[in-house]
Design an enzyme around this catalytic site. Structure first.
Site, PDB file in Angstrom:
ATOM      1  N   CYS A 189      13.905  11.302   5.608  1.00 48.08           N
ATOM      2  CA  CYS A 189      14.121  10.848   7.074  1.00 48.08           C
ATOM      3  C   CYS A 189      15.475  11.192   7.388  1.00 48.08           C
ATOM      4  O   CYS A 189      15.787  11.272   8.812  1.00 48.08           O
ATOM      5  CB  CYS A 189      13.539   9.611   7.074  1.00 48.08           C
ATOM      6  SG  CYS A 189      14.409   8.491   5.904  1.00 48.08           S
ATOM      7  N   GLY A 248       7.349   5.232   7.497  1.00 45.41           N
ATOM      8  CA  GLY A 248       6.683   6.334   7.746  1.00 45.41           C
ATOM      9  C   GLY A 248       6.514   7.039   9.026  1.00 45.41           C
ATOM     10  O   GLY A 248       7.803   6.914   9.706  1.00 45.41           O
ATOM     11  N   THR A 255       6.343   8.240  13.119  1.00 40.88           N
ATOM     12  CA  THR A 255       6.671   7.458  14.207  1.00 40.88           C
ATOM     13  C   THR A 255       5.183   6.973  14.977  1.00 40.88           C
ATOM     14  O   THR A 255       5.109   5.871  15.380  1.00 40.88           O
ATOM     15  CB  THR A 255       7.542   8.338  15.372  1.00 40.88           C
ATOM     16  OG1 THR A 255       8.904   8.318  14.772  1.00 40.88           O
ATOM     17  CG2 THR A 255       7.626   7.563  16.745  1.00 40.88           C
ATOM     18  N   THR A 275       2.422   6.544  13.401  1.00 43.15           N
ATOM     19  CA  THR A 275       1.738   5.351  12.837  1.00 43.15           C
ATOM     20  C   THR A 275       2.414   4.242  13.051  1.00 43.15           C
ATOM     21  O   THR A 275       1.923   3.374  13.313  1.00 43.15           O
ATOM     22  CB  THR A 275       1.745   5.884  11.332  1.00 43.15           C
ATOM     23  OG1 THR A 275       1.370   7.102  11.017  1.00 43.15           O
ATOM     24  CG2 THR A 275       0.861   4.869  10.210  1.00 43.15           C
ATOM     25  N   GLU A 324      10.491   1.642   9.969  1.00 44.61           N
ATOM     26  CA  GLU A 324      11.507   2.595   9.476  1.00 44.61           C
ATOM     27  C   GLU A 324      10.714   4.103   9.669  1.00 44.61           C
ATOM     28  O   GLU A 324       9.950   4.240   9.149  1.00 44.61           O
ATOM     29  CB  GLU A 324      11.808   2.472   8.221  1.00 44.61           C
ATOM     30  CG  GLU A 324      12.623   1.382   7.890  1.00 44.61           C
ATOM     31  CD  GLU A 324      13.904   1.105   8.454  1.00 44.61           C
ATOM     32  OE1 GLU A 324      14.361   2.025   9.057  1.00 44.61           O
ATOM     33  OE2 GLU A 324      14.412  -0.039   8.590  1.00 44.61           O
ATOM     34  N   GLU A 374       9.954  16.300  14.662  1.00 49.94           N
ATOM     35  CA  GLU A 374      10.216  16.223  13.087  1.00 49.94           C
ATOM     36  C   GLU A 374       9.605  17.144  12.427  1.00 49.94           C
ATOM     37  O   GLU A 374       8.264  17.086  12.341  1.00 49.94           O
ATOM     38  CB  GLU A 374      10.167  14.950  12.697  1.00 49.94           C
ATOM     39  CG  GLU A 374      10.409  14.577  11.373  1.00 49.94           C
ATOM     40  CD  GLU A 374      10.392  13.207  10.843  1.00 49.94           C
ATOM     41  OE1 GLU A 374       9.213  12.760  11.003  1.00 49.94           O
ATOM     42  OE2 GLU A 374      11.086  12.514  10.214  1.00 49.94           O
ATOM     43  N   LYS A 417       0.882  -1.185  -0.118  1.00 48.91           N
ATOM     44  CA  LYS A 417       0.076   0.021  -0.069  1.00 48.91           C
ATOM     45  C   LYS A 417       0.950   1.263   0.049  1.00 48.91           C
ATOM     46  O   LYS A 417       1.553   1.661   0.650  1.00 48.91           O
ATOM     47  CB  LYS A 417      -1.033   0.020   1.395  1.00 48.91           C
ATOM     48  CG  LYS A 417      -2.010   1.072   0.826  1.00 48.91           C
ATOM     49  CD  LYS A 417      -2.443   1.533   2.199  1.00 48.91           C
ATOM     50  CE  LYS A 417      -1.729   2.774   2.733  1.00 48.91           C
ATOM     51  NZ  LYS A 417      -1.740   4.106   1.707  1.00 48.91           N
TER      52      LYS A 417
END
Ligand code: NAD
Length: 479
Positions: A282, A226, A228, A230, A248, A383, A173
């Protein structure tokens, strides 16, 4: 208008609920495609197709699977111009960046894991006089792969390629914000005659299609890249079902600059590590710490260089294109305001940029440098994921390391020094999954990739990825 479709069991199909999401070109602010707003039924169908394909796909030889991956890589390379244009239009990134980095890397991901699976081996443990153990590494079954919008095809293929190589069937997805190149990849897989069901791509939102994939009882492992938050949600859902997970997640990476560095190289690379892809990588170094004796010179030269960076139409020769969405632009600008309230001074940038012509309604942000923001303030801890960096001086090596490690994140760190002992000493002390010394984004696909602390769980890359996408089974034979 491009109408994107799901890829299930080798076919391009509409979502069963008939619903679509608008996909925007961030540089123009206009809708340029529509992608399925898939629901549980579509995910169920894709997982069923993957399960059906699994016996044949997992039993064919590694060489056969590698052959398909190489065919896909060839086709990606052949379609470099179309894929690059699609990636730039969907994400807002400069076309040149998509052409030089994103799409070549997508092909390299397939090519690398085609070779890796042919070289992959397992251990054996000899028990003197008694017997021997050997480890079988078998694919898990159906792998769920969920990817973000910042490097859409690059990160999607970074998961799909090792999962397929190891013999799993995949339901992927991609991000609903950048669905276009995943759709083109589905067309490429059809052209490559990848066996039906080996790879399935479902488009849709995280809270619907993503959730359904994470919760599906037949999905044995989940590889996610994606945010943190989530990642934490996914971990919570996966744990009670004992699914294997690789996460990740976000980063807030330090860039440590010592006075003895190769100044010219450092300055050049620091511009990239700060603002490449509009700071939406990232791995970008968003917290810049500079040794006190160099600070004034660095501040002067860096700000001058940042002021000269061109922001504009991604189809032209620019350094920064658009940020990915209006909501993301607003988030970045809100963080800049917060940084000001927290005591930061804007040395350059700090605002949205209006680009004339076809990009008048696009979402652009000026590269921004902030000074004087205390390390523990939110804008230095959370972030931002945009073209925003903070700079601050340090006096000693231990102060630099403490400032760098004062973060909930631990993905990457950058270190500039010509002192070899110091480089080793600090690399060992930095709390990060990746330390780049005198470089940034120099990537060898064989190396372990991932973060510590809130930046993730597990490692991708090289044999680590093949280990993740397989289960180890010990076979013990008595003499
Ligand atoms: P995101 O977490 O919002 O979304 C990522 C993906 O997860 C999307 O496909 C989304 O649809 C899906 N998703 C969202 N909610 C879900 C749920 N409840 N269940 C299942 N799937 C769900 O992240 P984003 O905004 O797309 O990407 C930016 C983030 O990704 C940043 O934090 C960035 O640091 C991180 N990132 C990390 C790496 C790394 O390698 N560590 C690389 C790139 C990006």
């Amino acid at each position: 208008m491009i109408k994107i479709q799901n890829y299930i069991n080798g076919e391009l199909v509409a979502p069963q609920n008939g619903l679509y999401l608008d996909s925007f070109n961030p540089a123009t602010g206009q809708v340029h495609a529509q992608a399925p707003d898939s629901g549980r039924q579509d995910v169920d169908e894709a997982v069923q197709a993957a399960q059906n394909a699994f016996p044949d796909w997992s039993r064919c030889s590694a060489r056969t699977r590698a052959g398909y991956l190489r065919k896909i890589a060839d086709l990606i390379e052949r379609q470099l111009p179309q894929l690059s244009e699609a990636e730039s239009a969907d994400n807002g990134k400069p076309l040149q960046l998509a052409r030089e980095v994103d799409i070549p890397r997508a092909a390299a991901n397939f090519r690398y894991f085609a070779s890796a699976i042919e070289q992959f081996s397992s251990e054996s443990h000899f028990m003197e006089g008694q017997g021997i153990n050997y480890t079988l590494r078998r694919p898990i079954g159906v792998a769920g792969c969920i990817s973000p919008w910042n490097l859409p095809l690059y990160l999607l293929t970074w998961k799909i390629a090792p999962a397929l190589a190891a013999g799993n069937c995949v339901v992927a997805k991609p991000s609903e914000i950048t669905p276009l190149t995943a759709f083109l990849l589905a067309q490429i897989c059809r052209e490559a005659e990848l066996p039906a069901g080996a790879l399935n791509i479902i488009h849709g939102r995280g809270e619907t299609a993503g959730e359904a994939l994470v919760r599906h009882p037949q999905v044995g492992c989940l590889s996610f890249t994606g945010g943190t938050q989530t990642g934490a949600q996914i971990a919570g859902r996966a744990a009670p079902a004992f699914k294997k997970i690789s996460l990740e997640l976000g980063g807030k990476n330090p860039n440590l600059i010592f006075a003895d560095c190769n100044y010219r190289q450092m300055l050049e690379t620091t511009l990239h590590s700060s603002f490449a892809n509009q700071g939406q990588i990232c791995l970008c170094g968003s917290r810049i710490y500079v040794e006190e004796t160099l600070y004034k010179k660095f501040r002067h030269d860096f700000v001058a260089r940042v002021k000269s960076l061109k922001v504009g139409d991604p189809l032209r020769a620019v350094h920064l294109g658009a940020v990915v969405s209006k909501a993301h632009q607003e988030k970045i600008l809100a963080y800049i305001e917060l940084a000001k309230q927290e005591g930061g001074a804007i040395l350059t940038g700090g605002k949205a940029v209006r680009v004339e012509g076809r990009c008048a309604d696009g979402w652009f942000v000026a590269p921004t440098v902030i000074e004087g923001l205390p390390n523990r303030r939110r804008a230095n801890q959370e972030e931002i994921f945009g073209p925003v960096v903070t700079i601050q001086p340090f006096k000693s090596e231990s102060e630099a390391v403490n400032l760098a490690n004062q973060s909930q994140y631990g993905l990457a760190a950058i270190l500039w020094t010509e002192n070899l002992s110091r480089a080793h000493r600090i690399a060992e002390r930095l709390q990060a999954g990746i330390v780049w010394v005198n470089c940034w984004m120099l990537r060898d696909l064989r190396t372990p990739f991932g973060g510590v602390k809130n930046s993730g769980v597990g490692r991708e890359g090289g044999f680590e990825a093949l280990r993740f996408f397989t289960e180890a089974k010990n076979v013990c034979i008595r003499y």
